[in-house]
Each structure stands twice: as structure tokens, then as C-alpha cells.
Design an enzyme around this catalytic site. Structure first.
Site, PDB file in Angstrom:
ATOM      1  N   ASP A   8       0.866  -1.177   0.000  1.00  0.00           N
ATOM      2  CA  ASP A   8       0.000   0.000   0.000  1.00  0.00           C
ATOM      3  C   ASP A   8       0.904   1.229   0.000  1.00  0.00           C
ATOM      4  O   ASP A   8       1.962   1.195  -0.616  1.00  0.00           O
ATOM      5  CB  ASP A   8      -0.956  -0.046   1.197  1.00  0.00           C
ATOM      6  CG  ASP A   8      -2.260   0.689   0.937  1.00  0.00           C
ATOM      7  OD1 ASP A   8      -2.205   1.847   0.491  1.00  0.00           O
ATOM      8  OD2 ASP A   8      -3.338   0.117   1.174  1.00  0.00           O
TER       9      ASP A   8
ATOM     10  N   HIS B 166       1.253   2.000  -3.318  1.00  0.00           N
ATOM     11  CA  HIS B 166       0.200   2.825  -3.900  1.00  0.00           C
ATOM     12  C   HIS B 166       0.614   4.285  -3.950  1.00  0.00           C
ATOM     13  O   HIS B 166       0.218   5.011  -4.856  1.00  0.00           O
ATOM     14  CB  HIS B 166      -1.090   2.674  -3.102  1.00  0.00           C
ATOM     15  CG  HIS B 166      -1.712   1.317  -3.236  1.00  0.00           C
ATOM     16  ND1 HIS B 166      -2.884   0.974  -2.607  1.00  0.00           N
ATOM     17  CD2 HIS B 166      -1.336   0.224  -3.935  1.00  0.00           C
ATOM     18  CE1 HIS B 166      -3.199  -0.284  -2.906  1.00  0.00           C
ATOM     19  NE2 HIS B 166      -2.260  -0.750  -3.697  1.00  0.00           N
TER      20      HIS B 166
END
Length: 521
Positions: free
Chosen positions: A301, A337
Site C-alpha cells: 500500500d 500505492h
């Protein structure tokens, strides 16, 4: 001659910055170094380094050293004292326990607890080489946990017997949390609550075993009345140093400092598989005076996600605290991300964040700010300079219509019509970007989507250099908001945002007309 700079000095490890002009995470070329004890002519250690932030392990406590490095003036430093070292293995720890053997994991946890009781104030708990499986370990004030090279401290794969942190402590302060709200959560494999003068260091490994159990199969759920644990959770701590170790496979966020003051994370390696859910790398929340330097990220992430809590659905705000003065330098963000992300849990306010001399390679976003109506709070004074991004979909973005939470797509959140300014209206004011180099741009150099009732203000972009576009990029929305069209190889676009860019070719000629460019056809 260049001058070396001490980043963190413990009793046994020194982290030294070698500020070669133009160097970010790695040096332009390896440099040889030699280490001498004060007054001695024979070197105690020698080697070469390829990193700007160089760590030297195996030092003697309370000792003065002289470090010589090619192209640098001699650097002198003094290691800290240690009140005594306790070897955890002397308490009968069992190495190599099966990840599913909860009985042995509990037995090891009891032995760790006994060893901790023997550590004097200002002392060290030493864990030597080996594979050590234990239920969560709680650390305390005025101590060091030293993970020797070759030591792997890991959690079991099953959660039976894991302690659970309540949402609040006896004084009503947020203790357990989930995405910015007080909630019960499983204790992290290594955690500390209210600790001061705590150091976790060494060349060893903390392994949360998120890949071995079922943690990653229920990322947004509750099991046994609790949310998933972090990899390393620090709640209400002060004067904490995290130095040198690798931390991997966290059940959820990897390192979560919550309500901490004066925290250093230096020379770490933070790892998680690319498809592991919500395994952010480093998430300071409600913290002040945070330094992240020389850290390498490769996670599932966001690499760094800076947070300040989330206002409750009924406006609850007693758990919120601002995050202020976060310094991020000489880091490598290889995947994730986002490189450096602020929000979307930012209701307490995030202020004075600086990102300098970093590499972002293959992250979906570079610098990313995200919020939405209902959050309230403010994001101010965000600076990024001397950063290289390679293969990043969108290098710069700020989105005040982020469609998170169950009502994220509701009209009151996504509407481009002005809403009344109220306590839940978030603000973004002050973004400075200087000397950023972008290679293989995919979607857009920058997208800034503000609220019509509270535009994003004071965005300044200087010397943003787009060296190449990704020829294999496919069109996609550059930000997570409704009504945004697909893009590919775009410049800088904005709606309800004030952007001052020194390259007018990157700016749309009429920002007021940009809703037409952003709106889906």
C-alpha cells in the site's frame, strides 16, 4: 571537503549521513571508510558504503570514535552508555518453533517477559541469531531492544491467545484504533504504550507473519471483536529511535506511531508483498517531530501515509491530534500505492511536512494528498524538493473528493456545487514542489481537485522536469473521485485549485474551465 552528519547514535550503532551533492538514497559511487577508536591508529572496522545514510554496527558502548571516509573530513562521535545488557536466549527461548505452535509461542513470550524484567533502566535486551517465534512482545521505557544480525523475531500464524488493545485506555485516550477511529485491535507483534527513551535497533528482522496466517484475507473486517494488528505499534511514546532493522509481512500497517513525540526511523527496510492489503510502510498519526531517513520501502500500500485521525460519523473529535513537523530524507520507495501520502484520515490537521532527496520507483502516486467533505481539519505547508520519480502513474495529486468510506460516492461528498463551510470542511493550503524529475510518466504530471467552497490554495511548482512518458501506459482516472475522465500523458490539471507553475506549458490555460476536462464524457 564534505562534512558527515550524525543522524542517530545509539550505544552500539551509528547512522551517518554522507551529503554528496545530488545523491538521494544511494551514492554516485561507493565510498571506502575506516573507523578508529579515539587515540588508536589501528582501525577497529573498515568497509565500503553505497548509501547516503550509512549504518555502522558492532560498536562499543560509551566510546569515542573517529570515522574517515573518502572525500570527507574526519568525523568524530561518541556512542551512548548502556546500563547493562541482558541476553534473551539465556532465559530458555526455544528457537525455530513452528508458526502454528501457539504453546511454544506463548512459552517464548513468557520467557521474553522474564528477560525484560531483568533489563535495568537504560539497559539492553539482546536477541542473538536464530528464528524466534513469540506472541506479542510489549516493550517499556528506558531500554533498547537489539536484534543482532541473523535474528528473526516473528509472530505465530494463528491469533488464538493474542492480546487485544481496547479502543481507549482508562483515561479515555485512544489506544486501539482502525483508520483513524478508536477501535479494539489485536496487539502488534512488537508494541509499546506510553514508553519513553525507547530504542529498537539492529541488523535483524521483525516478521509479523501476515503472509502465514489469515490476516490478509479480512483486511476491512473485525474478527474476535478486534481489528488486525500492526507490525510495530507505538502508542503515546516519546523519544523513540528505530534503527537499522528490517520489518516485514505485517498483518496490516507495518509501522504505526500513534500519538508519539520525537521519533526517528533511520536505515530501516520495510517490506510486504505487492498484493498484501493495507500494508502501509510507515504511518505516523497524531505525532510531532518525526524523522524518516535512509529508509527503503517495498510494500503493498502506501510507503509513507501521514495521518491525524478521522472525525467520527457523528462529528466525534475528542480522539484527534495534529501531526506536525515530519521530515523525510534520503529514502527509497520502490513500490506501493503512494510514495508520500497525507490523509485521508487528517481531521486533526497535518502541518509542516518536508520530503527531500528521495527516489520513488514504480509507486502509483508520488506526493498524494487526499481528503473529503466531513473530515474537517487542514493540511498546510507541504514541501517536496529534489525527488526522482520513475514509472509513477501520477507524480503530484491533491484530491478533496476522495471517495473513501461507505458514503464516499454520495452526492454531498462528490458534488462540484458549493456546500456550506462548516466544521467538517477540510482545507489544503500550501504545497511547494521544487526540482522533481519524472521518468516514464503514465497518466498526468499533477492533478489538483479542490472543493468549490474551499479551493486548494498556494500550490507552487518549480522546475518539474518530465523527461519521458511511458509508451505502454493505458488511460485511467488519475485520482479517486467521481466524474474524472481517463487520462494519459497529461500535464498539470486543476479544478478549484490555485496553481502557480513556472512552466506555463504544463498548465491548462483556463483552470475555471477544467471541470469540463475532468468530467467524464
Amino acid at each position: 571537503m564534505n562534512e558527515a552528519i550524525a543522524v542517530a547514535i545509539s550505544a552500539r550503532i551509528a547512522a551517518i549521513r554522507l551529503p554528496v551533492p545530488g545523491a538521494r538514497y544511494t551514492l554516485p559511487q561507493p565510498l571506502a571508510w575506516r573507523l578508529f577508536k579515539a587515540g588508536e591508529n589501528e582501525s577497529a572496522q573498515q568497509g565500503t558504503t553505497e548509501k547516503v545514510v550509512t549504518l555502522i554496527d558492532g560498536l562499543d558502548t560509551d566510546t569515542r570514535y573517529r570515522l574517515t571516509i573518502e572525500g570527507f573530513s574526519d568525523f568524530h562521535f561518541h556512542t551512548r552508555t548502556c546500563a547493562g545488557m541482558v541476553n534473551a536466549t539465556y532465559f530458555g527461548l526455544v528457537a525455530g518453533a513452528d508458526l502454528n505452535d501457539l504453546a511454544k509461542a506463548k512459552d517464548n513470550a513468557d520467557k521474553f517477559k522474564a528477560a525484560l524484567a531483568y533489563v535495568p533502566s537504560g539497559g539492553t535486551l539482546y536477541l542473538g541469531p536464530g528464528l524466534w517465534t513469540t506472541l506479542p512482545l510489549a516493550l517499556r521505557s528506558d531500554m533498547t531492544l537489539h536484534l543482532a544480525e541473523g535474528a528473526v523475531l516473528r509472530a505465530p500464524s494463528l491469533r488464538d491467545g493474542w492480546p487485544i488493545l481496547p479502543a481507549r485506555d482508562d483515561a479515555g485516550n485512544m489506544l486501539g484504533s482502525w483508520e483513524g477511529l478508536p477501535e479494539a485491535c489485536f496487539a502488534a507483534p512488537v508494541h509499546a504504550i506510553g514508553a519513553q527513551n525507547l530504542t529498537i535497533e539492529g541488523m535483524g528482522i521483525l516478521d509479523g507473519s501476515g503472509n502465514a496466517g489469515d490476516w490478509w484475507t479480512w483486511p476491512k473486517e473485525t474478527r474476535d471483536g478486534a481489528r488486525r494488528p500492526r507490525g510495530l505499534h507505538l502508542a503515546g511514546c516519546k523519544d523513540v529511535t528505530l534503527l537499522g532493522f528490517t520489518i516485514r509481512n505485517a498483518p496490516s500497517w507495518t509501522v504505526h506511531p500513534q500519538g508519539c513525540d520525537r521519533l526517528k526511523a533511520v536505515g530501516l527496510h520495510i517490506q510486504a508483498p505487492h498484493d498484501s492489503p493495507n500494508t502501509d510502510g510507515f504511518d505516523p498519526e497524531g505525532c510531532t517531530d518525526v524523522l524518516v531517513e535512509g529508509v527503503r520501502f517495498s510494500v503493498g500500500d502506501d510507503c509513507i501515509a501521514i495521518k491525524a485521525g478521522k472525525r467520527g460519523s457523528g462529528g466525534e473529535a475528542d480522539h484527534l491530534a495534529e501531526t506536525r513537523n515530519v521530515q523525510i530524507r534520503h529514502c527509497l520507495m520502490e513500490r506501493g500505492h503512494g510514495g508520500v501520502v497525507i490523509g485521508s484520515e487528517m481531521s486533526g490537521g497535518v502541518h509542516d511536512v518536508t520530503v527531500e532527496d528521495c527516489d520513488m520507483i514504480g509507486t502509483d502516486r508520488g506526493l498524494r494528498l487526499k481528503t473529503r467533505r466531513g473530515r474537517g481539519g487542514a493540511i498546510t505547508n507541504i514541501t517536496m524538493r529534489r525527488v526522482m520519480m520513475d514509472g509513477v502513474l501520477v507524480p503530484l495529486s491533491a484530491n478533496a473528493h476522495y471517495f473513501c468510506d461507505a458514503d464516499g460516492h454520495a452526492d454531498w461528498v462528490q458534488s462540484r456545487q458549493p456546500a456550506p463551510v462548516a466544521e467538517g470542511t477540510p482545507q489544503i493550503d500550501g504545497i511547494l514542489v521544487e526540482d522533481v524529475d519524472v521518468y516514464d510518466l503514465a497518466l498526468a504530471a499533477g492533478v489538483f481537485l479542490g472543493l468549490p467552497e474551499m479551493p486548494i490554495r498556494n500550490i507552487r511548482i518549480r522546475r518539474l522536469r518530465i523527461h519521458s512518458n511511458d509508451p505502454n501506459a493505458t488511460t485511467a482516472p488519475p485520482i479517486m473521485a467521481d466524474g474524472v475522465r481517463d487520462m494519459r500523458h497529461q500535464g498539470i490539471l486543476c479544478e478549484h485549485a490555485e496553481v502557480d507553475c513556472d512552466d506555463q506549458k504544463l498548465l491548462s490555460p483556463d483552470p475555471i474551465s477544467l471541470p469540463n476536462l475532468l468530467a467524464a464524457s
